[in-house]
Each structure stands twice: as structure tokens, then as C-alpha cells.
Design a protein around this motif. Structure first.
Motif, PDB file in Angstrom:
ATOM      1  N   ALA A 110       0.824  -1.215   0.000  1.00  0.00           N
ATOM      2  CA  ALA A 110       0.000   0.000   0.000  1.00  0.00           C
ATOM      3  C   ALA A 110       0.851   1.256   0.000  1.00  0.00           C
ATOM      4  CB  ALA A 110      -0.928  -0.007   1.213  1.00  0.00           C
ATOM      5  N   GLY A 111       2.051   1.161   0.559  1.00  0.00           N
ATOM      6  CA  GLY A 111       2.948   2.312   0.599  1.00  0.00           C
ATOM      7  C   GLY A 111       4.388   1.847   0.710  1.00  0.00           C
ATOM      8  N   ILE A 112       5.308   2.713   0.292  1.00  0.00           N
ATOM      9  CA  ILE A 112       6.727   2.367   0.308  1.00  0.00           C
ATOM     10  C   ILE A 112       7.521   3.453   1.031  1.00  0.00           C
ATOM     11  CG2 ILE A 112       8.786   1.834  -1.044  1.00  0.00           C
ATOM     12  CD1 ILE A 112       6.722  -0.227  -1.557  1.00  0.00           C
ATOM     13  N   ILE A 113       8.286   3.036   2.039  1.00  0.00           N
ATOM     14  CA  ILE A 113       9.266   3.898   2.700  1.00  0.00           C
ATOM     15  C   ILE A 113      10.647   3.360   2.341  1.00  0.00           C
ATOM     16  CG2 ILE A 113      10.240   4.600   4.938  1.00  0.00           C
ATOM     17  CD1 ILE A 113       7.430   4.303   6.126  1.00  0.00           C
ATOM     18  N   SER A 114      11.590   4.253   2.099  1.00  0.00           N
ATOM     19  CA  SER A 114      12.976   3.829   1.907  1.00  0.00           C
ATOM     20  C   SER A 114      13.850   4.535   2.919  1.00  0.00           C
ATOM     21  CB  SER A 114      13.462   4.152   0.490  1.00  0.00           C
ATOM     22  OG  SER A 114      14.819   3.748   0.333  1.00  0.00           O
ATOM     23  N   VAL A 115      14.858   3.829   3.447  1.00  0.00           N
ATOM     24  CA  VAL A 115      15.732   4.436   4.447  1.00  0.00           C
ATOM     25  C   VAL A 115      16.711   5.411   3.821  1.00  0.00           C
ATOM     26  CG1 VAL A 115      15.500   2.517   6.055  1.00  0.00           C
ATOM     27  CG2 VAL A 115      17.378   2.504   4.381  1.00  0.00           C
ATOM     28  N   SER A 116      16.872   5.366   2.497  1.00  0.00           N
ATOM     29  CA  SER A 116      17.695   6.359   1.802  1.00  0.00           C
ATOM     30  C   SER A 116      17.108   6.606   0.423  1.00  0.00           C
ATOM     31  CB  SER A 116      19.149   5.891   1.678  1.00  0.00           C
ATOM     32  OG  SER A 116      19.270   4.789   0.805  1.00  0.00           O
ATOM     33  N   VAL A 131       4.773   7.665  11.699  1.00  0.00           N
ATOM     34  CA  VAL A 131       3.349   7.711  12.071  1.00  0.00           C
ATOM     35  C   VAL A 131       2.563   8.577  11.097  1.00  0.00           C
ATOM     36  CG1 VAL A 131       1.716   8.529  13.813  1.00  0.00           C
ATOM     37  CG2 VAL A 131       3.713   7.203  14.508  1.00  0.00           C
ATOM     38  N   SER A 132       3.132   9.713  10.740  1.00  0.00           N
ATOM     39  CA  SER A 132       2.467  10.598   9.780  1.00  0.00           C
ATOM     40  C   SER A 132       2.240   9.885   8.453  1.00  0.00           C
ATOM     41  CB  SER A 132       3.310  11.860   9.575  1.00  0.00           C
ATOM     42  OG  SER A 132       2.717  12.714   8.623  1.00  0.00           O
ATOM     43  N   TYR A 133       3.238   9.126   8.023  1.00  0.00           N
ATOM     44  CA  TYR A 133       3.098   8.390   6.767  1.00  0.00           C
ATOM     45  C   TYR A 133       2.072   7.271   6.892  1.00  0.00           C
ATOM     46  CZ  TYR A 133       4.254   5.823   2.547  1.00  0.00           C
ATOM     47  OH  TYR A 133       4.163   5.193   1.334  1.00  0.00           O
ATOM     48  N   TYR A 134       2.117   6.527   7.996  1.00  0.00           N
ATOM     49  CA  TYR A 134       1.130   5.460   8.210  1.00  0.00           C
ATOM     50  C   TYR A 134      -0.294   6.016   8.140  1.00  0.00           C
ATOM     51  CZ  TYR A 134       5.113   2.919  10.341  1.00  0.00           C
ATOM     52  OH  TYR A 134       6.320   2.323  10.592  1.00  0.00           O
ATOM     53  N   GLN A 135      -0.493   7.180   8.749  1.00  0.00           N
ATOM     54  CA  GLN A 135      -1.836   7.762   8.763  1.00  0.00           C
ATOM     55  C   GLN A 135      -2.297   8.092   7.347  1.00  0.00           C
ATOM     56  OE1 GLN A 135      -3.794   8.136  11.742  1.00  0.00           O
ATOM     57  NE2 GLN A 135      -5.248   8.158  10.031  1.00  0.00           N
ATOM     58  N   GLN A 136      -1.375   8.583   6.520  1.00  0.00           N
ATOM     59  CA  GLN A 136      -1.718   8.860   5.121  1.00  0.00           C
ATOM     60  C   GLN A 136      -2.171   7.582   4.412  1.00  0.00           C
ATOM     61  OE1 GLN A 136       1.328  11.006   2.888  1.00  0.00           O
ATOM     62  NE2 GLN A 136       2.044  11.986   4.766  1.00  0.00           N
ATOM     63  N   ILE A 137      -1.467   6.500   4.657  1.00  0.00           N
ATOM     64  CA  ILE A 137      -1.808   5.227   4.007  1.00  0.00           C
ATOM     65  C   ILE A 137      -3.149   4.707   4.502  1.00  0.00           C
ATOM     66  CG2 ILE A 137      -1.102   2.829   3.696  1.00  0.00           C
ATOM     67  CD1 ILE A 137       0.587   4.893   2.146  1.00  0.00           C
ATOM     68  N   ILE A 138      -3.379   4.812   5.816  1.00  0.00           N
ATOM     69  CA  ILE A 138      -4.666   4.365   6.367  1.00  0.00           C
ATOM     70  C   ILE A 138      -5.808   5.200   5.818  1.00  0.00           C
ATOM     71  CG2 ILE A 138      -6.033   4.278   8.501  1.00  0.00           C
ATOM     72  CD1 ILE A 138      -3.428   3.515   9.966  1.00  0.00           C
ATOM     73  N   ASP A 139      -5.608   6.511   5.744  1.00  0.00           N
ATOM     74  CA  ASP A 139      -6.663   7.395   5.206  1.00  0.00           C
ATOM     75  C   ASP A 139      -6.954   7.083   3.747  1.00  0.00           C
ATOM     76  OD1 ASP A 139      -6.758   8.614   7.674  1.00  0.00           O
ATOM     77  OD2 ASP A 139      -5.579  10.378   7.076  1.00  0.00           O
ATOM     78  N   THR A 140      -5.905   6.809   2.972  1.00  0.00           N
ATOM     79  CA  THR A 140      -6.086   6.495   1.560  1.00  0.00           C
ATOM     80  C   THR A 140      -6.822   5.181   1.384  1.00  0.00           C
ATOM     81  OG1 THR A 140      -4.063   7.671   0.963  1.00  0.00           O
ATOM     82  CG2 THR A 140      -4.897   6.058  -0.622  1.00  0.00           C
ATOM     83  N   ALA A 141      -6.490   4.195   2.241  1.00  0.00           N
ATOM     84  CA  ALA A 141      -7.145   2.889   2.146  1.00  0.00           C
ATOM     85  C   ALA A 141      -8.616   2.957   2.501  1.00  0.00           C
ATOM     86  CB  ALA A 141      -6.437   1.906   3.077  1.00  0.00           C
ATOM     87  N   ALA A 142      -8.987   3.939   3.336  1.00  0.00           N
ATOM     88  CA  ALA A 142     -10.389   4.078   3.778  1.00  0.00           C
ATOM     89  C   ALA A 142     -11.267   4.731   2.743  1.00  0.00           C
ATOM     90  CB  ALA A 142     -10.428   4.874   5.081  1.00  0.00           C
ATOM     91  N   ILE A 143     -10.665   5.366   1.754  1.00  0.00           N
ATOM     92  CA  ILE A 143     -11.469   6.079   0.739  1.00  0.00           C
ATOM     93  C   ILE A 143     -12.176   5.085  -0.176  1.00  0.00           C
ATOM     94  CG2 ILE A 143     -11.339   7.634  -1.246  1.00  0.00           C
ATOM     95  CD1 ILE A 143      -8.982   8.997   0.103  1.00  0.00           C
TER      96      ILE A 143
END
Length: 383
Positions: free
Chosen positions: A148-154, A371-383
Motif C-alpha cells: 500500500a505504501g513504500i518507505i525507503s531508508v535512503s 506515524v504521519s506516513y502510516y496515517q496517510q496510508i490508512i486514510d487512503t485505504a479508507a477512501i
């Protein structure tokens, strides 16, 4: 927010061995707990199933199902059932997993899943210029595309992963974090001639370059010492069971007499070893964003490291460390010697490195960004 981490490793006495992914997960999970977020950690590949709680974190040890030809598939099904049960019981709202070997490729779960890029097998094989197992690349690419979302450490790791998987996914860069209070310098005086490497002894981390570098150092600074800390590893290229065994004959006679290999050291004891060092060296060819570098920076250590890829995101050459290609043995050695002989510059690099760590790698800052990023993903999934 109720956050779960799915991982093959976590450094805990009740669990199996752990490496860089586990170390980064310790700091992130503890940072989230400090911010008041409930954390669950699901560790597969364990000897038995178990559940226990410690320091505000609930651990779920997961024993893999072993059936010839079906082990991965059946274990993925088992993990999916556990995640869905925890989600239905309102114990988790989102799951994060690393990209290594694409374990999440066939998970079928109800909550959003975020993939954090620490470096897949495909990524490391590319950097090491060796073939990747087709099965690993298949699962890693599939996991990457379905997350659902991608984070990269660099930024480097994110960009290269997109290229390797022939995709153009949007990737958010959030670096690894560290408990900066735990890794702060005390009054202990460092040994002005001690050079420290800590990490796995393996070809991809430049261990077969380090003897040649140290040989040149000893020729210029005969009383320098090199301390090596970390697990020994086999060597894929030669088939040797021990990288340390490959390293030893590469040292000159005078250099070999000034080398100490301490093996693996308990994580809680690493701070004292870092503190004693004058310079920390990391001549690696393949990383994503190494926690070991951050630990050294947090403890005000001057660093001489590889100039490959991710490195310029961590260190500005000549300001908070030196960056040199690992195969340039003479230049790498000369930079180390420069720091050994110029204590003012060593101290200046160390102070600048600590500031960088405080600005970029504080675990609570990293946790808050996550946490801010997780919330974006959760909000997007709820749409």
C-alpha cells in the motif's frame, strides 16, 4: 495508532539471531512506544510459537511451517491469519515489513501494509555485481508492487529499487533512527591510535579491502591498532566458510600484529568499544543506510567510509567525515592517518557528526515521520 511490524529478526534473547534490520526495528519501535503508540512485533522463522510483552511491546514469535516445497506458502498463510485476527480484534491498524526476500508477496491481509526498503536481495546482488536468485527477485518485485505504501531508508535505495523492478512507485524517504541518549559520549578518553570497524565480516562490507588499507596505515603510523567487531561470515565468491580466514593472509606481518578481532559483541556493550576508538572505518560496497554509521556519528566519532550511493546522504566529505572508494587503498589509508595525527580535525568531525545525528536520526523524530506516513496510508485505504 496501533502499529505492527512483520520481520525475520529482532535482537532479543527469546528470539533468533538479528542483524541490521533488527537493530533499526529496535529503535523505531521504542521511539513509537515513547510517543504513546501501541506496537506489536511479529517475528517469523522462530523455533516455536509464543507471545510475550516487554517494555510496552507485544511480541509474536512465529514458527515456520515446514513442508517440502510448500513451506514459504504455508507460512505466509499462517502469518496472514495472525495479522487478520489481530486486525479483527482491534490490536493493529497497519503493518510494516522489510523488503528482504519479499516475504509479503503472497500475504492476504485486511489492513494496509507498508514496505520499508532496507535493501532487498535484488538490490544487494546488483551492488555486489552477482546474480540474484530468480525466486527472490520474483517475490521481492511482487511484494514491492502490491504494498500500500513504500518507505525507503535512503533516497539512493529507493531510486535504485524502482529501477531494478522497472517501476516508478512513489517512495517516501525516512531514515533509520537511533536512541541518541543511549549513544552519547561520556568522559571516557579514546585511544588516539585505535581504528574500529564494527559490523559483519563479509566481502560486501569491504573486508577484503581493509587489510590492504591497514597495511599502508602501519607503514606510516606503526603504533596504530585495528579492532574488528562483528560476526564472521562465509564468502559466496570463494566458498570459504570464513571471511576472517580470507582476511588474515592479506595483512602484512607488521600489520597483523596490530589487529584484534573480538568476534560478535553484545549490543549493549558496543558503546564502550565505539567510545575507545579514535576513528571508525566502513569501507563497504553495499548498504542502504547503516545503523552502525549513525551509532558512530552519535558518539562523536570521526568516520572514514565508502563513497558509494547512500553515503553522501549521511556524510558530507570533509565536514563530518571522509568518503573514499574502498578500492582506493592509498587514499583511504591516508585519510585515516590524517585523522589519527590531527586530533583537532578528528574532534571537529566528531562534533559535526553528532549534530547530523541529532538533526536527522533521532528515533522520536523518525518515529513521528513514520506515524504521519502510516496515517496517510490508512486514510487512503479508507477512501
Amino acid at each position: 495508532m496501533k502499529i505492527a511490524f512483520l520481520s525475520p529478526e529482532y535482537p532479543h534473547p527469546n528470539l533468533g539471531p538479528a542483524g541490521g534490520i533488527g537493530s533499526s526495528l529496535v529503535h523505531l519501535s521504542q521511539g513509537l512506544v515513547q510517543l504513546g503508540h501501541p506496537v506489536s512485533i511479529l517475528i517469523y522463522g522462530q523455533k516455536k510459537d509464543a507471545v510475550f510483552t516487554e517494555s510496552g511491546i507485544t511480541f509474536y514469535a512465529i514458527k515456520n511451517i515446514k513442508v517440502k516445497g510448500l513451506s514459504l506458502y504455508l507460512t505466509q498463510k499462517k502469518v496472514s491469519r495472525l495479522i487478520n485476527r489481530l486486525y479483527d480484534e482491534d490490536k493493529i491498524a497497519i503493518v510494516e515489513a522489510p523488503d528482504w526476500t519479499g516475504f509479503t508477496s503472497r500475504l492476504n491481509i485486511k489492513c494496509p501494509l507498508v514496505l520499508r526498503l532496507h535493501g532487498s536481495d535484488t538490490y544487494f546482488c546488483h551492488l555486489e555485481e552477482r546474480p540474484v536468485k530468480p525466486r527472490n527477485k520474483y517475490h521481492e518485485k511482487r511484494a514491492f508492487k502490491k504494498a500500500a505504501g513504500i518507505i525507503s531508508v535512503s533516497a539512493f535505495t529507493g531510486k535504485l529499487t524502482n529501477q531494478l523492478f522497472e517501476t516508478n512507485r512513489e517512495i517516501t524517504v525516512i531514515p533509520n533512527g537511533l536512541d541518541l541518549d543511549a549513544f552519547s559520549q561520556s568522559a571516557l578518553t579514546s585511544d588516539a591510535k585505535t581504528i574500529l570497524y564494527f559490523g559483519t565480516l563479509i566481502r560486501k562490507k569491504g573486508m577484503l579491502e581493509l587489510p590492504f588499507i591497514f597495511n599502508k596505515i602501519i607503514a606510516l603510523v606503526p603504533d596504530a591498532t585495528l579492532v574488528l567487531i562483528g560476526s564472521d561470515s562465509g564468502d559466496i565468491k570463494t566458498g570459504s566458510a570464513s571471511t576472517w580466514a580470507l582476511m588474515q593472509p592479506l595483512f602484512s606481518e607488521s600489520a597483523a600484529a596490530r589487529v584484534s578481532y573480538l568476534g560478535k559483541v553484545a549490543y549493549d556493550d558496543m558503546k564502550a568499544h565505539i567510545e575507545k576508538a579514535a576513528v571508525c572505518v566502513f569501507p563497504t560496497f553495499a548498504e542502504a543506510l547503516p545503523v552502525s554509521w549513525i551509532e558512530a556519528m552519535a558518539m562523536k566519532k570521526a568516520i572514514v567510509a565508502s563513497n558509494v550511493g547512500w553515503a553522501t546522504e549521511m556524510i558530507t566529505d570533509g565536514e563530518n567525515g571522509f568518503l573514499v572508494h574502498p578500492t582506493d587503498h592509498s587514499k583511504f589509508a591516508n585519510r585515516i592517518v590524517q585523522l589519527l595525527l590531527d586530533t583537532d580535525q578528528t574532534a571537529a568531525f566528531g562534533s559535526a557528526a553528532r549534530i547530523t545525528a541529532e538533526e536527522q536520526y533521532d528515533r522520536e523524530k523518525v518515529a513521528a515521520l513514520s506515524v504521519s506516513y502510516y496515517q496517510q496510508i490508512i486514510d487512503t485505504a479508507a477512501i
